[in-house]
Design a protein around this motif. Structure first.
Motif, PDB file in Angstrom:
ATOM      1  N   GLU A  33      34.404  24.950  22.699  1.00 17.15           N
ATOM      2  CA  GLU A  33      34.673  24.683  21.294  1.00 17.15           C
ATOM      3  C   GLU A  33      33.606  23.799  20.663  1.00 17.15           C
ATOM      4  OE1 GLU A  33      36.953  25.980  19.383  1.00 17.15           O
ATOM      5  OE2 GLU A  33      37.711  27.197  21.027  1.00 17.15           O
ATOM      6  N   GLU A  34      32.853  23.074  21.473  1.00 20.27           N
ATOM      7  CA  GLU A  34      31.833  22.182  20.944  1.00 20.27           C
ATOM      8  C   GLU A  34      30.582  22.964  20.590  1.00 20.27           C
ATOM      9  OE1 GLU A  34      29.846  17.847  22.103  1.00 20.27           O
ATOM     10  OE2 GLU A  34      30.840  19.073  23.623  1.00 20.27           O
ATOM     11  N   PHE A  35      29.965  22.620  19.463  1.00 21.91           N
ATOM     12  CA  PHE A  35      28.734  23.243  18.983  1.00 21.91           C
ATOM     13  C   PHE A  35      28.911  24.753  18.813  1.00 21.91           C
ATOM     14  CE2 PHE A  35      27.284  19.509  21.478  1.00 21.91           C
ATOM     15  CZ  PHE A  35      26.817  18.762  20.417  1.00 21.91           C
ATOM     16  N   LYS A  36      29.845  25.117  17.958  1.00 24.38           N
ATOM     17  CA  LYS A  36      30.112  26.528  17.714  1.00 24.38           C
ATOM     18  C   LYS A  36      28.901  27.243  17.122  1.00 24.38           C
ATOM     19  CE  LYS A  36      35.101  25.986  17.013  1.00 24.38           C
ATOM     20  NZ  LYS A  36      36.237  26.203  16.083  1.00 24.38           N
ATOM     21  N   GLU A  37      28.047  26.475  16.396  1.00 17.62           N
ATOM     22  CA  GLU A  37      26.911  27.113  15.753  1.00 17.62           C
ATOM     23  C   GLU A  37      25.876  27.633  16.740  1.00 17.62           C
ATOM     24  OE1 GLU A  37      26.122  22.650  15.989  1.00 17.62           O
ATOM     25  OE2 GLU A  37      27.783  23.981  15.484  1.00 17.62           O
ATOM     26  N   SER A  38      25.951  27.198  18.002  1.00 16.65           N
ATOM     27  CA  SER A  38      24.973  27.643  19.001  1.00 16.65           C
ATOM     28  C   SER A  38      25.444  28.850  19.783  1.00 16.65           C
ATOM     29  CB  SER A  38      24.662  26.497  19.973  1.00 16.65           C
ATOM     30  OG  SER A  38      25.805  26.182  20.754  1.00 16.65           O
ATOM     31  N   ARG A  39      26.581  29.443  19.420  1.00 17.31           N
ATOM     32  CA  ARG A  39      27.099  30.576  20.163  1.00 17.31           C
ATOM     33  C   ARG A  39      26.400  31.869  19.768  1.00 17.31           C
ATOM     34  NH1 ARG A  39      33.660  29.749  19.775  1.00 17.31           N
ATOM     35  NH2 ARG A  39      33.792  27.719  20.794  1.00 17.31           N
ATOM     36  N   GLY A  40      26.642  32.892  20.576  1.00 16.76           N
ATOM     37  CA  GLY A  40      26.168  34.232  20.254  1.00 16.76           C
ATOM     38  C   GLY A  40      24.670  34.389  20.442  1.00 16.76           C
ATOM     39  N   ILE A  41      24.187  35.563  20.032  1.00 19.71           N
ATOM     40  CA  ILE A  41      22.757  35.872  20.085  1.00 19.71           C
ATOM     41  C   ILE A  41      22.100  35.321  18.828  1.00 19.71           C
ATOM     42  CG2 ILE A  41      21.056  37.705  20.297  1.00 19.71           C
ATOM     43  CD1 ILE A  41      22.929  37.400  22.716  1.00 19.71           C
ATOM     44  N   SER A  42      21.134  34.469  18.998  1.00 16.57           N
ATOM     45  CA  SER A  42      20.508  33.827  17.837  1.00 16.57           C
ATOM     46  C   SER A  42      19.216  34.511  17.417  1.00 16.57           C
ATOM     47  CB  SER A  42      20.237  32.351  18.136  1.00 16.57           C
ATOM     48  OG  SER A  42      19.419  32.215  19.288  1.00 16.57           O
ATOM     49  N   CYS A  43      18.475  35.102  18.355  1.00 20.68           N
ATOM     50  CA  CYS A  43      17.236  35.781  17.969  1.00 20.68           C
ATOM     51  C   CYS A  43      16.833  36.782  19.041  1.00 20.68           C
ATOM     52  CB  CYS A  43      16.099  34.786  17.706  1.00 20.68           C
ATOM     53  SG  CYS A  43      15.468  33.979  19.187  1.00 20.68           S
ATOM     54  N   LEU A  44      16.112  37.808  18.605  1.00 20.72           N
ATOM     55  CA  LEU A  44      15.563  38.832  19.497  1.00 20.72           C
ATOM     56  C   LEU A  44      14.096  39.032  19.162  1.00 20.72           C
ATOM     57  CD1 LEU A  44      18.324  41.628  19.455  1.00 20.72           C
ATOM     58  CD2 LEU A  44      17.832  40.056  21.304  1.00 20.72           C
ATOM     59  N   SER A  45      13.312  39.238  20.198  1.00 12.07           N
ATOM     60  CA  SER A  45      11.896  39.541  20.014  1.00 12.07           C
ATOM     61  C   SER A  45      11.461  40.470  21.136  1.00 12.07           C
ATOM     62  CB  SER A  45      11.055  38.258  20.025  1.00 12.07           C
ATOM     63  OG  SER A  45       9.671  38.547  19.945  1.00 12.07           O
ATOM     64  N   TRP A  46      10.722  41.519  20.780  1.00 10.41           N
ATOM     65  CA  TRP A  46      10.250  42.468  21.804  1.00 10.41           C
ATOM     66  C   TRP A  46       8.722  42.468  21.768  1.00 10.41           C
ATOM     67  CZ3 TRP A  46      14.068  46.793  23.160  1.00 10.41           C
ATOM     68  CH2 TRP A  46      13.799  47.264  24.449  1.00 10.41           C
ATOM     69  N   ALA A  47       8.128  41.762  22.702  1.00 10.36           N
ATOM     70  CA  ALA A  47       6.680  41.553  22.722  1.00 10.36           C
ATOM     71  C   ALA A  47       6.016  42.523  23.676  1.00 10.36           C
ATOM     72  CB  ALA A  47       6.352  40.116  23.110  1.00 10.36           C
ATOM     73  N   VAL A  48       4.751  42.805  23.420  1.00 11.57           N
ATOM     74  CA  VAL A  48       3.966  43.686  24.278  1.00 11.57           C
ATOM     75  C   VAL A  48       2.672  42.974  24.660  1.00 11.57           C
ATOM     76  CG1 VAL A  48       2.921  44.825  22.276  1.00 11.57           C
ATOM     77  CG2 VAL A  48       2.902  45.957  24.517  1.00 11.57           C
ATOM     78  N   ARG A  49       2.317  43.068  25.912  1.00 10.21           N
ATOM     79  CA  ARG A  49       1.080  42.467  26.413  1.00 10.21           C
ATOM     80  C   ARG A  49      -0.081  43.386  26.079  1.00 10.21           C
ATOM     81  NH1 ARG A  49      -1.392  42.636  31.660  1.00 10.21           N
ATOM     82  NH2 ARG A  49      -2.547  40.726  32.174  1.00 10.21           N
ATOM     83  N   ASN A  50      -1.147  42.815  25.550  1.00 11.64           N
ATOM     84  CA  ASN A  50      -2.238  43.635  25.027  1.00 11.64           C
ATOM     85  C   ASN A  50      -3.226  44.111  26.089  1.00 11.64           C
ATOM     86  OD1 ASN A  50      -3.445  41.214  25.642  1.00 11.64           O
ATOM     87  ND2 ASN A  50      -4.432  40.908  23.652  1.00 11.64           N
ATOM     88  N   ARG A  51      -2.996  43.787  27.339  1.00 13.51           N
ATOM     89  CA  ARG A  51      -3.928  44.196  28.398  1.00 13.51           C
ATOM     90  C   ARG A  51      -3.337  45.336  29.208  1.00 13.51           C
ATOM     91  NH1 ARG A  51      -6.153  38.259  30.499  1.00 13.51           N
ATOM     92  NH2 ARG A  51      -6.809  37.539  28.423  1.00 13.51           N
ATOM     93  N   THR A  52      -4.196  46.244  29.636  1.00  9.05           N
ATOM     94  CA  THR A  52      -3.754  47.435  30.356  1.00  9.05           C
ATOM     95  C   THR A  52      -3.426  47.100  31.799  1.00  9.05           C
ATOM     96  OG1 THR A  52      -5.160  48.811  28.947  1.00  9.05           O
ATOM     97  CG2 THR A  52      -4.391  49.774  31.008  1.00  9.05           C
TER      98      THR A  52
END
Length: 787
Positions: free
Chosen positions: A105-124
């Motif tokens: 119940e504490e810090f309800k604002e920190s629940r759930g998924i907050s951010c998503l990022s899908w990064a790609v490495r530029n080297r082969t």
């Protein structure tokens, strides 16, 4: 000189209020989420691709991210679950249930998924582009085919057969969730590990809300923007993730093995479902006819009557009545054909599917164990050799159980044929008809098979039912232990154990126990003797799940802290999480992270812009607060009127897209492309220190309008904008109105002749409506206007 050419492609009204918009950087596709928790994907011309309902009620979308190839979309929900959705057919490729502190119940604002990022490495990746003979598993393994499942009514699991798409670059889905957790997943399939910020910052009681995550192009650094829930201040933390860059080849190799194993476990689940359905069909055929007779005789009377008939040749009155009226000749023929077909199906699935799956699992697990033994290269993966060996042992036990099941099927088919043939002769004789001589003859061996079949025939007690319940409902169908196959397909211990006392291999291991001590190639399967096939499968899958369990990996040990500095203090008494709008990107040529944010509760502060410059000896940060005045529109009368900033997002590492309100007409908006070069040149540079406060009292506001060239902004007529989504890779933008029910889509970087002058020309002269501009509107051709 940059020219902000924009051409309107379409304008549409939507049924429900939109809250998130994300462009694909590879395809002209836009993902939208609304307040109902639905996700829609539209093309550039606003053709709807599909609509995805929320996983359950009262769940909303909190973040979305496209896979770099644009063929999959990651959707994070407020419930803490992330779905990977195939764009082509809306199939669920994978699912991850995160957020372990949902019940806190504490810090309800920190629940759930907050951010998503899908990064790609530029080297082969070298291993992805170089052919290796030893990586071709088809030389050693048989192919698994889906043709065996075509007759199944449900293909709910077929989506799991989709492999990681061929790629020569490493890509990683990064998920921020809970009180400061960062989950890293390679290709959206292989779970690499979790970073806990409180462990990195060495703050045992730290609770954080992650706002945004950005990776450097070579995966050597990660910058995280987060809010400390205790102080409600905004921080930026730079992490040294060079382990991802240095061991990219090793991570790719393990991810490929895990992908193959995931495919095989999916095949295993489908095959087991098919086998179970085939066996249940047999039970329904047999139980329906035998239940009434079992209810009419005393306990264990079915076996007694049949054995008496076998030995004496004379049936009891009840049995004779049952054979003549209930179990007819036609019924016997139908049962015999049905059972033979079902057994043949089960045997085929065991031989052509389960055996191949078991052998393939052992192959890939053995390859994985070989990799893990190279500790100097694969230690960072976090997979232990002992866990791989335990999975191999479970796979071997599963294969052994499949062999045991094949022997049971052969014996059962033999017994069934003899049993039905004998009953057929009895019934035909009872009705006074003649039978062919070849059918009448029953050898002593066949009599032995029939007696074996009738042994332990009765199992009147249904699973999970008491004898009292059976007595209260005598008409309820009763299940029989007709033979030994059914017990293998139930999630319980075997009641009739296989007779393997004469097995020479078991005798050898019993007499030579030394072979089993400390050996990873010779196993004793005695502990699995009572396991059914279903139990053996569950044990195998559990060992594989434990093998790749991300919670057991101590990934954070290989991630080091470069700096953690405070950027911004919240003046709004704990509402920063709700009011902040933040974006960031990475600029590889200059090796710097770019960050921009605004506080909607404190509009007069404008845009907070900073550039974190990564250098070998010392890192520095450029910071400045920017606002826009009405002089941007060449308005000499109200040069001191500040424009209200509605939204901002990086169009590319060279430009920041900003949406502002029009100073004279609230129904209009202004779309501005701010050159990053200008923002950096007019900022203040500071060396990064441990106690640095970036946006301190020395950082004053500066008017960006006089610094911009005339062609970097456009007025959007009759669009009271609220949110924007842009993509420099696809050269597109979309603006959401404040009603959240109207969107306008644009193509960017359009040449001057292709622009729509009636809505987008924002030169100073166009602000005064003249007869000439009216004439231009009337003379515009249909091809020059696109809706």
């Amino acid at each position: 000189m940059y020219h902000c050419g924009m051409r309107q492609v379409s304008e549409r009204h939507v049924a429900y209020k939109v809250d998130l918009m994300v462009w694909s950087n590879r395809l002209d596709l836009l993902a939208l989420s609304n307040f109902k928790g639905e996700v829609q994907v539209h093309r550039l011309q606003w053709q709807k691709v599909w609509n995805l309902a929320p996983p359950k009620e009262n769940v909303t979308v909190s973040a979305m991210a496209w896979r770099p190839d644009g063929k999959a979309l990651a959707i994070g929900y407020s419930s803490g679950v992330v779905y990977i959705i195939d764009i082509e057919d809306k199939d669920e490729l994978d699912r991850y249930q995160l957020d372990p502190d949902r019940d806190n119940e504490e810090f309800k604002e920190s629940r759930g998924i907050s951010c998503l990022s899908w990064a790609v490495r530029n080297r082969t990746l070298e291993s992805a582009t170089t052919d290796n003979f030893y990586n071709d598993a088809s030389i050693f393994l048989q192919d698994l085919r889906l043709s065996e499942y075509k007759n199944q009514e449900s293909d709910v699991n077929c989506k799991e057969f989709k492999h990681i798409p061929p790629t020569d670059q490493l890509n990683m889905l990064i998920i921020g969730y809970g009180p400061g957790y960062i989950y890293m997943n390679m290709f959206g399939r292989y779970s690499f590990g979790t970073i806990i910020l409180s462990q990195i910052t060495k703050d045992e009681f730290g609770v954080y809300k992650i706002l945004d995550i950005c990776m450097s192009d070579d995966f050597s650094m990660m910058q995280v923007m987060y809010i400390d829930c205790l102080t409600n201040d905004l921080y930026t933390i730079l992490l040294n993730t060079s382990v991802l860059s240095a061991y990219a080849e090793e991570i790719y190799a393990v991810a490929q093995k895990q992908d193959e194993i995931a495919k095989l476990t999916s095949h295993l689940n489908l095959t087991m479902t098919s086998i179970t359905e085939a066996w249940e069909h047999i039970l329904l055929e047999m139980d329906t006819k035998m239940a009434n007779y079992a209810a009419a005789v005393h306990e264990e009377g079915v076996s007694a009557d049949l054995l008496e008939l076998l030995m004496l040749g004379t049936p009891s009155d009840e049995l004779e009545l049952f054979l003549l009226q209930k179990l007819t000749v036609n019924d016997l023929k139908k049962f015999g054909n049905s059972i033979e077909m079902s057994y043949s199906t089960i045997q085929k699935l065991v031989l052509k599917q389960l055996n191949i799956v078991g052998q393939s699992l052992i192959y890939y697990l053995s390859e994985l164990r070989g990799l893990v033994r190279i500790t100097d290269r694969y230690k960072v993966i976090g997979i232990k050799e002992e866990e791989v060996t335990e999975s191999i042992r479970a796979a071997c036990a599963f294969l052994n159980k499949c062999l045991e099941l094949q022997q049971v099927i052969d014996t059962s088919m033999r017994n069934y044929k003899a049993f039905f043939r004998w009953l057929f002769v009895v019934i035909v004789r009872s009705i006074g008809e003649q039978t062919p001589s070849e059918i009448v003859k029953i050898t002593q061996q066949e009599l032995g098979h029939i007696a074996e079949f009738l042994y332990n025939f009765d199992n009147v007690q249904a699973q999970g039912e008491s004898s009292s319940s059976s007595e209260q409902s005598p008409d309820k169908p009763v299940k029989f232990n007709l033979e030994r196959l059914g017990q293998y397909l139930q999630d319980q211990d075997l009641k009739i154990l296989p007779d393997d006392d004469d097995n020479p291999w078991h005798k050898f291991l019993h007499d030579n126990c030394c072979f089993l001590k400390g050996s990873d190639t010779v196993f004793s399967l005695f502990e699995f003797k009572k396991y059914s096939l279903v139990q053996q499968k569950k044990h195998l899958l559990n060992t594989i799940v434990d093998l790749f369990d991300v919670e057991k990996k101590e990934t954070w040990k290989y991630i080091s802290l470069l700096y953690n500095i405070k950027c911004y203090e919240d003046p709004c008494n704990g509402k920063l999480v709700e009011n902040i709008r933040i974006c960031q990107t990475y600029h590889e040529p200059e090796n710097r992270f770019l960050v921009a944010f605004k506080n909607t509760a404190n509009e007069q502060e404008g845009i907070h812009f900073m550039s974190v410059n990564i250098k070998e000896k010392a890192c520095s940060v450029n910071a400045m607060k920017y606002y826009f005045s009405s002089c941007l529109l060449a308005d000499r009368k109200n040069t001191h009127e500040n424009l209200r900033i509605m939204d901002l997002q990086f169009y590319s590492p060279e430009y920041l897209s900003v949406l502002t309100q029009h100073p004279q007409n609230e129904e209009n908006s202004i779309f501005i492309q701010v050159p990053i070069k200008v923002a950096i040149e007019n900022s203040i540079e500071s060396c990064i220190k441990s106690k640095l406060f970036v946006f301190n009292e020395k950082i004053v506001k500066k008017d960006m309008s006089p610094l911009l060239e005339p062609g970097v902004h456009k007025v959007l007529d009759k669009m009271e904008g609220l949110i924007i989504a842009v993509s420099g890779g696809r050269k597109v933008a979309v603006v959401l109105a404040q009603s959240r029910r109207k969107v306008r889509v644009f193509e960017m970087e359009v040449e001057g002749e292709d622009e729509e002058d009636e809505t987008l020309d924002t030169t100073p002269q166009s602000l005064n409506v003249t007869d000439q501009s009216t004439s231009d509107k009337l003379n515009a051709t249909p091809t020059s206007i696109t809706f």
